[in-house]
Write a protein that holds these residues in place. Structure first.
Motif, PDB file in Angstrom:
ATOM      1  N   ARG A 125      34.169  48.892  36.770  1.00 49.38           N
ATOM      2  CA  ARG A 125      34.418  47.313  36.250  1.00 49.38           C
ATOM      3  C   ARG A 125      35.934  48.233  35.779  1.00 49.38           C
ATOM      4  NH1 ARG A 125      32.950  42.372  36.718  1.00 49.38           N
ATOM      5  NH2 ARG A 125      30.918  41.767  37.972  1.00 49.38           N
ATOM      6  N   LEU A 153      40.989  40.972  36.191  1.00 50.87           N
ATOM      7  CA  LEU A 153      40.287  41.100  37.538  1.00 50.87           C
ATOM      8  C   LEU A 153      39.671  39.709  37.305  1.00 50.87           C
ATOM      9  CD1 LEU A 153      39.735  45.148  37.374  1.00 50.87           C
ATOM     10  CD2 LEU A 153      41.594  43.733  38.523  1.00 50.87           C
ATOM     11  N   PHE A 156      38.271  40.729  40.748  1.00 51.89           N
ATOM     12  CA  PHE A 156      37.183  41.654  41.055  1.00 51.89           C
ATOM     13  C   PHE A 156      35.927  41.616  41.817  1.00 51.89           C
ATOM     14  CE2 PHE A 156      32.959  43.613  40.245  1.00 51.89           C
ATOM     15  CZ  PHE A 156      33.016  44.497  40.050  1.00 51.89           C
ATOM     16  N   ARG A 196      39.763  49.294  35.453  1.00 53.98           N
ATOM     17  CA  ARG A 196      41.154  49.235  36.626  1.00 53.98           C
ATOM     18  C   ARG A 196      41.482  50.825  37.597  1.00 53.98           C
ATOM     19  NH1 ARG A 196      45.198  44.424  36.791  1.00 53.98           N
ATOM     20  NH2 ARG A 196      44.802  44.377  34.601  1.00 53.98           N
ATOM     21  N   LEU A 202      38.738  51.466  39.307  1.00 52.12           N
ATOM     22  CA  LEU A 202      38.218  50.540  40.851  1.00 52.12           C
ATOM     23  C   LEU A 202      39.477  51.051  41.950  1.00 52.12           C
ATOM     24  CD1 LEU A 202      37.251  47.975  42.155  1.00 52.12           C
ATOM     25  CD2 LEU A 202      39.087  47.009  40.789  1.00 52.12           C
TER      26      LEU A 202
END
Length: 257
Positions: A80, A31, A44, A82, A85
């Motif tokens: 944060r 990211l 990100f 993955r 997210l």
């Protein structure tokens, strides 16, 4: 003349492009990969921007037509990790789609484009949301070295939406009056009129209509045109005819006071 995308099409394509964005995030080696078309942003950062923006617009739509400013994004901050997210991004898209479905296309909504030709409605918000998501999906794919052309229906509508929403204003054009045409090789064309009354745009009835009236024109696929309009590729990568200085002036011009 081909119709503009209908509201259900916009919602379908918002979902489709959002799914493609999440697929890019899911497949990234990290990211922390830099996004070349969004300087100083990592993947990100781009995901955070996209998710927070959809949540903010969902809240703005829900606030109703009397809202006087864009709402703050609701819900938790972007995680944060993955998988978390990806779930957060999916929930962000769903919040936007739910708000749009609840409101319908004709209800008024606060927008930042009060000086443009585009209406201040939830339908116009849905249209612009599609193209912001589509462009950032391209950004994410490009960061991974695997950019995909925008689907034809998205790219064609994206050219028109840019010209009508971002490219029109009641602020006076600061240079000599001019007419600029944009031609997609898929068979659709648009015209911009630049004058002391501002800038307005329209779809031309047929490709090449009244070509002598334009001081300059740009031709390419709809995908190439929309990338150039959003500054992802240089205008001179298109086939330009006439007064090319007009394109430099358009790029440099910021009509907002």
């Amino acid at each position: 003349m081909e119709k503009t995308l209908e509201f259900p099409d916009l919602l379908r394509l918002i979902d489709e492009r959002s799914t493609a964005f999440r697929a890019a995030i899911a497949s990234a080696p990290s990211l922390d990969v830099q996004v070349p078309t969004c300087p100083e942003w990592t993947l990100f950062d781009l995901a955070q921007h996209l998710g927070e923006g959809r949540r903010a617009w969902a809240a703005t739509i829900a606030a109703g037509p009397d809202a006087t400013a864009k709402s703050a994004p609701g819900g938790p901050a972007a995680p944060r990790e993955r998988e978390a997210l990806l779930s957060w991004l999916a929930a962000s898209t769903q919040a936007l789609l739910d708000a749009l479905r609840e409101a319908g296309p004709d209800r008024g909504c606060w927008t930042w484009w009060g000086r443009s030709q585009s209406p201040r409605t939830c339908g116009a918000v849905a249209r612009h949301q599609l193209h912001e998501i589509a462009m950032h999906t391209y950004d994410a794919q490009l960061a991974l070295g695997a950019p995909q052309p925008l689907p034809d229906e998205v790219a064609l509508d994206g050219v028109e939406e840019f010209l009508f929403t971002i490219g029109t204003t009641t602020v006076a054009w600061p240079h000599e009056p001019a007419v600029v045409d944009y031609h997609a090789t898929e068979g659709r064309s648009w015209r911009n009129w630049l004058s002391g009354d501002g800038v307005r745009a329209a779809r031309l009835p047929a490709p090449g209509t009244d070509p002598d009236a334009a001081a300059a024109s740009a031709r390419g696929t709809a995908h190439e045109l929309v990338l150039a309009l959003y500054g992802r590729i240089p205008h001179d990568s298109l086939k330009l005819d006439g007064n090319r200085v007009l394109f430099d002036q358009l790029v440099a011009w910021d009509p907002e006071p």
